[in-house]
Design a protein around this motif. Structure first.
Motif, short mmCIF file in Angstrom:
data_model
loop_
_atom_site.label_atom_id
_atom_site.label_comp_id
_atom_site.label_asym_id
_atom_site.label_seq_id
_atom_site.Cartn_x
_atom_site.Cartn_y
_atom_site.Cartn_z
N VAL A 74 0.85 -1.18 0.00
CA VAL A 74 0.00 0.00 0.00
C VAL A 74 0.89 1.24 0.00
O VAL A 74 1.84 1.33 0.75
CB VAL A 74 -0.91 0.03 1.25
CG1 VAL A 74 -1.72 1.30 1.31
CG2 VAL A 74 -1.81 -1.17 1.29
N GLU B 119 -7.34 3.13 -4.79
CA GLU B 119 -8.37 3.23 -3.77
C GLU B 119 -8.97 4.63 -3.76
O GLU B 119 -10.13 4.82 -3.44
CB GLU B 119 -7.81 2.87 -2.40
CG GLU B 119 -8.87 2.68 -1.35
CD GLU B 119 -8.34 2.06 -0.09
OE1 GLU B 119 -8.67 2.60 0.98
OE2 GLU B 119 -7.61 1.06 -0.16
N ARG C 159 -4.36 6.92 -1.78
CA ARG C 159 -4.00 5.55 -1.42
C ARG C 159 -4.15 4.64 -2.63
O ARG C 159 -5.15 4.69 -3.33
CB ARG C 159 -4.89 5.05 -0.29
CG ARG C 159 -4.49 3.67 0.23
CD ARG C 159 -5.39 3.18 1.36
NE ARG C 159 -5.29 4.05 2.51
CZ ARG C 159 -6.33 4.63 3.12
NH1 ARG C 159 -7.55 4.43 2.70
NH2 ARG C 159 -6.16 5.40 4.18
N LEU C 160 -3.13 3.82 -2.86
CA LEU C 160 -3.19 2.80 -3.91
C LEU C 160 -2.52 1.53 -3.41
O LEU C 160 -1.71 1.56 -2.49
CB LEU C 160 -2.58 3.29 -5.22
CG LEU C 160 -1.09 3.68 -5.29
CD1 LEU C 160 -0.19 2.46 -5.44
CD2 LEU C 160 -0.87 4.60 -6.46
N HIS C 161 -2.88 0.42 -4.03
CA HIS C 161 -2.30 -0.88 -3.71
C HIS C 161 -1.55 -1.35 -4.95
O HIS C 161 -2.02 -1.14 -6.07
CB HIS C 161 -3.40 -1.88 -3.35
CG HIS C 161 -4.27 -1.41 -2.23
ND1 HIS C 161 -4.10 -1.84 -0.94
CD2 HIS C 161 -5.30 -0.54 -2.20
CE1 HIS C 161 -5.00 -1.26 -0.17
NE2 HIS C 161 -5.74 -0.46 -0.91
N TYR C 162 -0.41 -2.00 -4.76
CA TYR C 162 0.33 -2.49 -5.92
C TYR C 162 1.00 -3.82 -5.62
O TYR C 162 1.32 -4.11 -4.47
CB TYR C 162 1.35 -1.46 -6.41
CG TYR C 162 2.52 -1.25 -5.49
CD1 TYR C 162 3.70 -1.97 -5.66
CD2 TYR C 162 2.45 -0.35 -4.43
CE1 TYR C 162 4.78 -1.78 -4.80
CE2 TYR C 162 3.51 -0.15 -3.58
CZ TYR C 162 4.67 -0.87 -3.77
OH TYR C 162 5.73 -0.69 -2.92
N GLU D 135 0.52 5.22 0.64
CA GLU D 135 -0.40 6.20 1.21
C GLU D 135 0.35 7.50 1.44
O GLU D 135 1.36 7.52 2.14
CB GLU D 135 -0.97 5.66 2.52
CG GLU D 135 -2.07 6.51 3.08
CD GLU D 135 -2.72 5.87 4.30
OE1 GLU D 135 -3.39 4.85 4.13
OE2 GLU D 135 -2.52 6.39 5.40
N GLY E 297 -12.91 1.27 -1.36
CA GLY E 297 -11.94 1.02 -2.41
C GLY E 297 -12.58 0.44 -3.67
O GLY E 297 -11.91 0.18 -4.63
#
Length: 159
Positions: A1, A63, A29-32, A3, A145
């Motif tokens: 994550v 997100e 916020r992003l997830h990778y 953030e 999300g």
């Protein structure tokens, strides 16, 4: 994550990572994850001048949806997107006005506002897309999300 807090400068059309207390700052916020071997979206034909050394493909799920979010956050952590002349100071457009940035949305999902059914569209690794928005077979796990956009990015090695 990943953030961070980000702020947009409308005069320059640039965004930047900033502190939480900066006026206008918004949470980003992003997830990778690292894309699986053999699932490459960016083939040598697409990026002939790029060697595979020092490059990593990421599968990204947003997100939040801030201005230039993916580009800003990856550049801020020292892994700019290959070909991003706006947020990578070491990238050159080689005199061209065209920017060949290695960033591609491949999945878009959203919930119907009334029925809460999940709909989406997907582009496969060949670049072929199904232009029709179709009902998805699964339900979203939660609205936090979701719905979302999935993106593939080719990034440079961490400096």
């Amino acid at each position: 994550v990943l953030e961070d807090y980000m702020v947009k400068d409308t005069r320059t059309n640039l965004s930047r990572v900033c502190g939480k207390g900066v006026p206008g700052a918004k949470l980003a916020r992003l997830h990778y994850t690292v894309a699986a071997d053999g699932q490459s979206f960016f083939s040598p034909e697409y990026t002939p001048s790029l060697s595979a050394n020092g490059r990593t493909e990421l599968d990204i799920r947003l997100e939040t949806g801030r201005h230039h979010q993916i580009r800003v956050q990856l550049s801020h952590m020292g892994c700019p997107i290959v070909g991003d002349t706006k947020y990578d100071p070491n990238c050159s457009s080689l005199g061209s006005s065209w920017q060949n940035i290695c960033l591609c949305a491949y999945r878009l999902e959203f919930c119907h506002p009334k029925t809460r059914e999940l709909f989406g569209s997907v582009c496969d690794a060949s670049g072929q897309s199904n232009p029709a928005i179709q009902r998805c077979s699964r339900q979203p796990p939660s609205m936090h999300g979701w719905p979302g956009q999935r993106v593939i990015a080719l990034i440079a090695s961490r400096k």
